[in-house]
Motif scaffolding. Structure first.
Motif, PDB file in Angstrom:
ATOM      1  N   THR A   1      -6.001  12.072  24.311  1.00  0.00           N
ATOM      2  CA  THR A   1      -5.070  13.209  24.271  1.00  0.00           C
ATOM      3  C   THR A   1      -4.870  13.714  25.703  1.00  0.00           C
ATOM      4  O   THR A   1      -5.663  13.401  26.600  1.00  0.00           O
ATOM      5  CB  THR A   1      -5.638  14.367  23.441  1.00  0.00           C
ATOM      6  OG1 THR A   1      -6.862  14.776  24.069  1.00  0.00           O
ATOM      7  CG2 THR A   1      -5.902  13.950  22.002  1.00  0.00           C
TER       8      THR A   1
ATOM      9  N   ASP B   1       9.050  11.681   5.475  1.00  0.00           N
ATOM     10  CA  ASP B   1       8.204  12.229   6.544  1.00  0.00           C
ATOM     11  C   ASP B   1       8.615  13.672   6.847  1.00  0.00           C
ATOM     12  O   ASP B   1       7.771  14.565   7.014  1.00  0.00           O
ATOM     13  CB  ASP B   1       8.358  11.356   7.797  1.00  0.00           C
ATOM     14  CG  ASP B   1       7.703  11.961   9.027  1.00  0.00           C
ATOM     15  OD1 ASP B   1       6.467  12.003   9.058  1.00  0.00           O
ATOM     16  OD2 ASP B   1       8.423  12.422   9.943  1.00  0.00           O
TER      17      ASP B   1
ATOM     18  N   ASP C   1       9.579   1.991  14.085  1.00  0.00           N
ATOM     19  CA  ASP C   1       8.661   0.907  13.695  1.00  0.00           C
ATOM     20  C   ASP C   1       9.200  -0.454  14.141  1.00  0.00           C
ATOM     21  O   ASP C   1       8.421  -1.370  14.436  1.00  0.00           O
ATOM     22  CB  ASP C   1       8.425   0.905  12.172  1.00  0.00           C
ATOM     23  CG  ASP C   1       7.550   2.072  11.742  1.00  0.00           C
ATOM     24  OD1 ASP C   1       7.006   2.773  12.626  1.00  0.00           O
ATOM     25  OD2 ASP C   1       7.426   2.296  10.524  1.00  0.00           O
TER      26      ASP C   1
ATOM     27  N   THR D   1      -7.043   5.453  22.879  1.00  0.00           N
ATOM     28  CA  THR D   1      -6.085   6.548  23.068  1.00  0.00           C
ATOM     29  C   THR D   1      -6.806   7.732  23.716  1.00  0.00           C
ATOM     30  O   THR D   1      -8.025   7.838  23.618  1.00  0.00           O
ATOM     31  CB  THR D   1      -5.488   7.023  21.726  1.00  0.00           C
ATOM     32  OG1 THR D   1      -6.561   7.433  20.871  1.00  0.00           O
ATOM     33  CG2 THR D   1      -4.691   5.923  21.029  1.00  0.00           C
TER      34      THR D   1
ATOM     35  N   VAL E   1       0.545   2.622  17.402  1.00  0.00           N
ATOM     36  CA  VAL E   1      -0.811   2.644  16.840  1.00  0.00           C
ATOM     37  C   VAL E   1      -0.773   2.147  15.388  1.00  0.00           C
ATOM     38  O   VAL E   1      -1.599   1.319  14.983  1.00  0.00           O
ATOM     39  CB  VAL E   1      -1.431   4.059  16.945  1.00  0.00           C
ATOM     40  CG1 VAL E   1      -2.747   4.133  16.178  1.00  0.00           C
ATOM     41  CG2 VAL E   1      -1.644   4.440  18.407  1.00  0.00           C
ATOM     42  N   ARG E   2       0.222   2.592  14.611  1.00  0.00           N
ATOM     43  CA  ARG E   2       0.346   2.118  13.221  1.00  0.00           C
ATOM     44  C   ARG E   2       0.502   0.596  13.183  1.00  0.00           C
ATOM     45  O   ARG E   2      -0.161  -0.116  12.448  1.00  0.00           O
ATOM     46  CB  ARG E   2       1.594   2.725  12.551  1.00  0.00           C
ATOM     47  CG  ARG E   2       1.437   4.149  12.063  1.00  0.00           C
ATOM     48  CD  ARG E   2       2.569   4.515  11.080  1.00  0.00           C
ATOM     49  NE  ARG E   2       3.918   4.394  11.616  1.00  0.00           N
ATOM     50  CZ  ARG E   2       4.532   5.325  12.337  1.00  0.00           C
ATOM     51  NH1 ARG E   2       3.910   6.452  12.628  1.00  0.00           N
ATOM     52  NH2 ARG E   2       5.764   5.144  12.776  1.00  0.00           N
TER      53      ARG E   2
ATOM     54  N   SER F   1       2.845   6.746  18.401  1.00  0.00           N
ATOM     55  CA  SER F   1       2.221   6.766  17.072  1.00  0.00           C
ATOM     56  C   SER F   1       2.675   5.556  16.250  1.00  0.00           C
ATOM     57  O   SER F   1       1.908   5.003  15.461  1.00  0.00           O
ATOM     58  CB  SER F   1       2.485   8.086  16.335  1.00  0.00           C
ATOM     59  OG  SER F   1       3.863   8.346  16.246  1.00  0.00           O
TER      60      SER F   1
ATOM     61  N   ASN G   1       7.589  11.471  12.893  1.00  0.00           N
ATOM     62  CA  ASN G   1       7.223  12.252  14.088  1.00  0.00           C
ATOM     63  C   ASN G   1       8.400  12.551  14.998  1.00  0.00           C
ATOM     64  O   ASN G   1       8.232  12.783  16.184  1.00  0.00           O
ATOM     65  CB  ASN G   1       6.112  11.578  14.905  1.00  0.00           C
ATOM     66  CG  ASN G   1       4.834  11.503  14.125  1.00  0.00           C
ATOM     67  OD1 ASN G   1       4.527  12.420  13.364  1.00  0.00           O
ATOM     68  ND2 ASN G   1       4.121  10.405  14.257  1.00  0.00           N
TER      69      ASN G   1
ATOM     70  N   HIS H   1       0.077   8.320  22.591  1.00  0.00           N
ATOM     71  CA  HIS H   1      -0.088   7.943  21.168  1.00  0.00           C
ATOM     72  C   HIS H   1       0.319   9.045  20.193  1.00  0.00           C
ATOM     73  O   HIS H   1       0.411   8.807  19.012  1.00  0.00           O
ATOM     74  CB  HIS H   1      -1.531   7.520  20.897  1.00  0.00           C
ATOM     75  CG  HIS H   1      -2.502   8.662  20.924  1.00  0.00           C
ATOM     76  ND1 HIS H   1      -2.841   9.306  22.080  1.00  0.00           N
ATOM     77  CD2 HIS H   1      -3.183   9.286  19.928  1.00  0.00           C
ATOM     78  CE1 HIS H   1      -3.697  10.274  21.804  1.00  0.00           C
ATOM     79  NE2 HIS H   1      -3.913  10.288  20.501  1.00  0.00           N
ATOM     80  N   ARG H   2       0.531  10.245  20.692  1.00  0.00           N
ATOM     81  CA  ARG H   2       0.930  11.312  19.757  1.00  0.00           C
ATOM     82  C   ARG H   2       2.444  11.425  19.613  1.00  0.00           C
ATOM     83  O   ARG H   2       2.946  12.158  18.770  1.00  0.00           O
ATOM     84  CB  ARG H   2       0.373  12.648  20.227  1.00  0.00           C
ATOM     85  CG  ARG H   2      -1.110  12.736  19.975  1.00  0.00           C
ATOM     86  CD  ARG H   2      -1.562  14.150  20.068  1.00  0.00           C
ATOM     87  NE  ARG H   2      -2.860  14.335  19.458  1.00  0.00           N
ATOM     88  CZ  ARG H   2      -3.640  15.376  19.707  1.00  0.00           C
ATOM     89  NH1 ARG H   2      -3.252  16.295  20.564  1.00  0.00           N
ATOM     90  NH2 ARG H   2      -4.798  15.491  19.093  1.00  0.00           N
TER      91      ARG H   2
END
Ligand code: GDP
Length: 318
Positions: free
Chosen positions: A36, A303, A216, A34, A21-22, A18, A171, A12-13
């Motif tokens: 780490t 970003d 996305d 999630t 997750v959004r 990520s 990211n 998820h990072r």
């Protein structure tokens, strides 16, 4: 899909995780799980099994992987094979054992042969040799999609695989030594504008063609496969058209506001002349990408600007 389903986003990072997750949060899913790396090492079989036993997971998005460019791939081929194979075998086996209802595995267009006809169809897989510079990563990803197929056949699971084209978005990796072309050009154009340079160096001849998908949109495609009645298969995910590196550089300059001239550097490699996925399989099922390249680059530049100050601090500290 029940909005209370327990959905594990592995990785998820990362850029893909990520974005997932959004997307899932926006769609109203209430139970996104999630972990780490410090809390769950996906290369540790015992730990992964225990996690699935305790967490009652309904859906898995397997977006965790060791990734890297040409240099990293050729320097650490054993790590690329070992870590990616370990993550895949542990998560796929545990997902089957603990009766996960659906799993979406994320591969990469580098799984296809080096000299593929264009646009690349899913069935070109394993028809001729791979590009040697990222073979370790590609072999591990091919093993992952073959595991999904094998588990479906042997155990009746519903594991599907997605193969995205070149991705970009929030990211991303902006480190010029290891980044791909789009984040590299964003950073280079921004810094050239700040310094007031008259020119922007672009690697190679500018003639190679590439296809770019906003992450996305990939998250949208993966969610679509989760929510619809698709229980198996490999699906290319792209926008269905490509452009030259020169055209890409011009769009980036427009978005960033750099008004100087492009200067091509023929001492840097062009790489493969063209890489375009055939996306008709997913298209025929009713999904298509919706983020226009220039809009996506504008959002990615925002970003980048958010993170640029901290990137410079890291560079100074190093
Ligand atoms: P590829 O798609 O696997 O070939 O990887 P890249 O995204 O690194 O490169 C795509 C194309 O963009 C190649 O033809 C590069 O030579 C070209 N390119 C132009 N400028 C740059 C740059 O600053 N960084 C990178 N990585 N590629 C660049």
């Amino acid at each position: 899909m029940d909005k209370n389903a327990r959905i594990f986003v592995a990785g998820h990072r990362g850029m893909v995780g990520s974005a997932l997750v959004r997307r899932l949060t926006e769609a109203g899913y209430q139970n996104i799980v999630t972990r780490t790396k410090a809390h769950l090492d996906l290369t540790d079989q015992g730990g992964v099994n225990l996690f699935f036993e305790e967490e009652n997971i309904d859906v898995v998005f397997l977006a965790a992987a060791r990734v890297g460019g040409i240099l990293a791939n050729s320097t650490f081929p054993a790590s690329f094979l070992y870590e990616n194979l370990a993550i895949e075998t542990n998560v796929i086996q545990a997902a089957c054992k603990w009766n996960v209802s659906k799993l979406v595995f994320f591969g990469s267009s580098c799984i296809y042969p080096k000299n593929c006809p264009q646009p690349i169809r899913e069935e070109y897989l394993l028809t001729s040799p791979l590009e040697p510079t990222n073979e370790a990563y590609a072999i591990a990803k091919i093993a992952g999609l073959k595991m999904c197929e094998a588990y479906n056949k042997q155990y009746g699971t519903r594991f599907v695989s997605v193969m995205p084209t070149n991705l970009y978005g929030p990211n991303d990796n902006y480190d010029l030594k290891s980044s791909h072309v789009l984040p590299a050009l964003i950073r280079k154009a921004h810094e050239a504008k700040q310094r007031g340079d008259a020119t922007l160096p672009v690697w190679g001849s500018g003639t190679p063609r590439r296809e770019f998908l906003h992450v996305d949109d990939l998250a949208g495609a993966a969610t679509y496969l989760m929510e619809n009645d698709v229980s198996e298969g490999v699906f290319n995910v792209g926008v269905g058209h490509d452009l030259t590196i020169r055209d890409l550089a011009e769009i980036v300059c427009r978005v960033v506001g750099f008004e100087g001239k492009l200067v091509f550097d023929p001492s840097k490699p062009d790489g493969t002349p063209r890489k375009l996925l055939d996306v008709s399989k997913l298209g025929d099922m009713g999904w298509k990408a919706s983020i226009e390249l220039e809009d996506g680059i504008r959002a990615t530049y925002a970003d980048f600007l958010d993170k640029y100050a901290s990137m410079q601090q890291t560079a100074v500290a190093a």
